[in-house]
Design a protein around this motif. Sequence first.
Motif, PDB file in Angstrom:
ATOM      1  N   GLN A   2       1.009  -1.400   0.021  1.00 49.22           N
ATOM      2  CA  GLN A   2      -0.262  -0.046   0.016  1.00 49.22           C
ATOM      3  C   GLN A   2       0.658   1.189   0.008  1.00 49.22           C
ATOM      4  OE1 GLN A   2      -0.331  -1.877   2.763  1.00 49.22           O
ATOM      5  NE2 GLN A   2      -2.130  -3.020   2.210  1.00 49.22           N
ATOM      6  N   THR A   3       0.674   2.079  -0.973  1.00 47.84           N
ATOM      7  CA  THR A   3       1.451   3.262  -1.124  1.00 47.84           C
ATOM      8  C   THR A   3       0.458   4.531  -0.030  1.00 47.84           C
ATOM      9  OG1 THR A   3       1.673   3.869  -3.000  1.00 47.84           O
ATOM     10  CG2 THR A   3       2.668   2.704  -1.858  1.00 47.84           C
ATOM     11  N   HIS A   5      -0.163   8.751  -1.708  1.00 45.86           N
ATOM     12  CA  HIS A   5      -0.005   9.805  -2.558  1.00 45.86           C
ATOM     13  C   HIS A   5      -0.625  11.279  -1.871  1.00 45.86           C
ATOM     14  CE1 HIS A   5       2.792   7.175  -5.044  1.00 45.86           C
ATOM     15  NE2 HIS A   5       1.296   6.601  -5.103  1.00 45.86           N
ATOM     16  N   THR A  24      -4.126  10.432  -2.702  1.00 44.41           N
ATOM     17  CA  THR A  24      -4.710   9.280  -3.170  1.00 44.41           C
ATOM     18  C   THR A  24      -4.071   8.158  -2.877  1.00 44.41           C
ATOM     19  OG1 THR A  24      -3.469   8.930  -4.873  1.00 44.41           O
ATOM     20  CG2 THR A  24      -5.666   9.737  -5.053  1.00 44.41           C
ATOM     21  N   VAL A  25      -5.022   6.556  -2.801  1.00 42.25           N
ATOM     22  CA  VAL A  25      -4.054   5.879  -1.455  1.00 42.25           C
ATOM     23  C   VAL A  25      -3.942   4.798  -3.174  1.00 42.25           C
ATOM     24  CG1 VAL A  25      -4.897   3.629   0.092  1.00 42.25           C
ATOM     25  CG2 VAL A  25      -5.102   6.116   0.368  1.00 42.25           C
ATOM     26  N   GLU A  26      -3.154   3.506  -2.873  1.00 42.47           N
ATOM     27  CA  GLU A  26      -2.974   2.817  -3.864  1.00 42.47           C
ATOM     28  C   GLU A  26      -2.536   1.598  -2.879  1.00 42.47           C
ATOM     29  OE1 GLU A  26       0.201   3.034  -6.419  1.00 42.47           O
ATOM     30  OE2 GLU A  26      -1.309   4.829  -7.296  1.00 42.47           O
ATOM     31  N   GLY A  27      -3.212   0.111  -3.977  1.00 44.81           N
ATOM     32  CA  GLY A  27      -2.885  -1.383  -3.162  1.00 44.81           C
ATOM     33  C   GLY A  27      -3.926  -1.747  -2.038  1.00 44.81           C
ATOM     34  N   THR A  28      -4.908  -1.063  -1.446  1.00 44.90           N
ATOM     35  CA  THR A  28      -5.992  -1.413  -1.149  1.00 44.90           C
ATOM     36  C   THR A  28      -7.510  -0.916  -0.838  1.00 44.90           C
ATOM     37  OG1 THR A  28      -6.539  -1.086   1.356  1.00 44.90           O
ATOM     38  CG2 THR A  28      -5.641   0.319   1.189  1.00 44.90           C
ATOM     39  N   SER A  29      -8.008  -1.565  -0.857  1.00 43.10           N
ATOM     40  CA  SER A  29      -9.900  -1.118  -1.065  1.00 43.10           C
ATOM     41  C   SER A  29     -10.627  -0.252   0.206  1.00 43.10           C
ATOM     42  CB  SER A  29      -9.624  -2.241  -1.853  1.00 43.10           C
ATOM     43  OG  SER A  29     -10.598  -3.305  -0.901  1.00 43.10           O
ATOM     44  N   GLN A  70     -14.097   8.928  -4.967  1.00 37.89           N
ATOM     45  CA  GLN A  70     -13.377   7.974  -5.561  1.00 37.89           C
ATOM     46  C   GLN A  70     -13.514   6.967  -3.786  1.00 37.89           C
ATOM     47  OE1 GLN A  70     -11.302   7.171  -9.548  1.00 37.89           O
ATOM     48  NE2 GLN A  70     -11.554   9.384  -9.397  1.00 37.89           N
ATOM     49  N   ARG A  72     -10.753   5.583  -3.208  1.00 41.93           N
ATOM     50  CA  ARG A  72      -9.163   5.857  -2.389  1.00 41.93           C
ATOM     51  C   ARG A  72      -8.693   6.957  -2.763  1.00 41.93           C
ATOM     52  NH1 ARG A  72      -6.969   0.565  -5.844  1.00 41.93           N
ATOM     53  NH2 ARG A  72      -8.175   0.720  -7.555  1.00 41.93           N
ATOM     54  N   GLN A  73      -9.759   8.158  -3.054  1.00 45.42           N
ATOM     55  CA  GLN A  73      -9.082   9.073  -2.972  1.00 45.42           C
ATOM     56  C   GLN A  73     -10.244  10.515  -2.208  1.00 45.42           C
ATOM     57  OE1 GLN A  73     -10.931  11.344  -6.696  1.00 45.42           O
ATOM     58  NE2 GLN A  73      -9.301  12.638  -7.057  1.00 45.42           N
TER      59      GLN A  73
END
Lengths: 111, 114
Positions: A2-3, A5, A24-29, A70, A72-73
């Motif tokens: 997970q990252t 930004h 924004t987040v990546e790698g997780t929901s 969204q 992850r936003q």
Amino acid sequence: SQTIHQWPATLVQPVGSPLSLECTVEGTSNPNLYWYRQAAGRGLQLLFYSVGIGQISSEVPQNLSASRPQDRQFILSSKKLLLSDSGFYLCAWSAGYYGYTFGSGTRLTVV
Amino acid sequence: SQQGEEDPQALSIQEGENATMNCSYKTSINNLQWYRQNSGRGLVHLILIRSNEREKHSGRLRVTLDTSKKSSSLLITASRAADTASYFCATARGGGAGSYQLTFGKGTKLSVIP
């Protein structure tokens, strides 16, 4: 992995101008998302948190608003900045009862 | 409002010494966490201790929690110059829907002198 930004890193805005900070987040929901503000030499103040799309809870009434368009936003906004809005803004995410992961922060100076 | 209050506000030690920071809070908590912040950067999660735990270790870090006194301490052993940073305690309260909110103290600024 997970990252998270967060941008921009620094911002100088005149009084009365609008603001939009994005995270924004990546790698997780379905993360829990948070906006904090840190005044110089002070602790962190929770501004907003969100447990899902379109769900925003405000901790402190002020000149700011948040939105989660969204999953992850997470966006922090203002229509008209005040001098008192200056500070270090931090976005964070969490899942369950674990630690928060913070972004690198945005240093906002309102002039 | 600030829940956790760290003590001392600033701490200066020599490299190799131990650093102890304390945190007091006011209301019941689900867990207590410690974070580190290098100057001008985001916070980094160090360790989490749950309300039913009394002590926890992670590398050179040792955290204690005394819920009867509503206090916690963070011990950094054999400090290094790279440990220079601000350290914050944060208390967690449940917010429902699997979320919780952290309330941070004002932090302890640690300086480790080489």
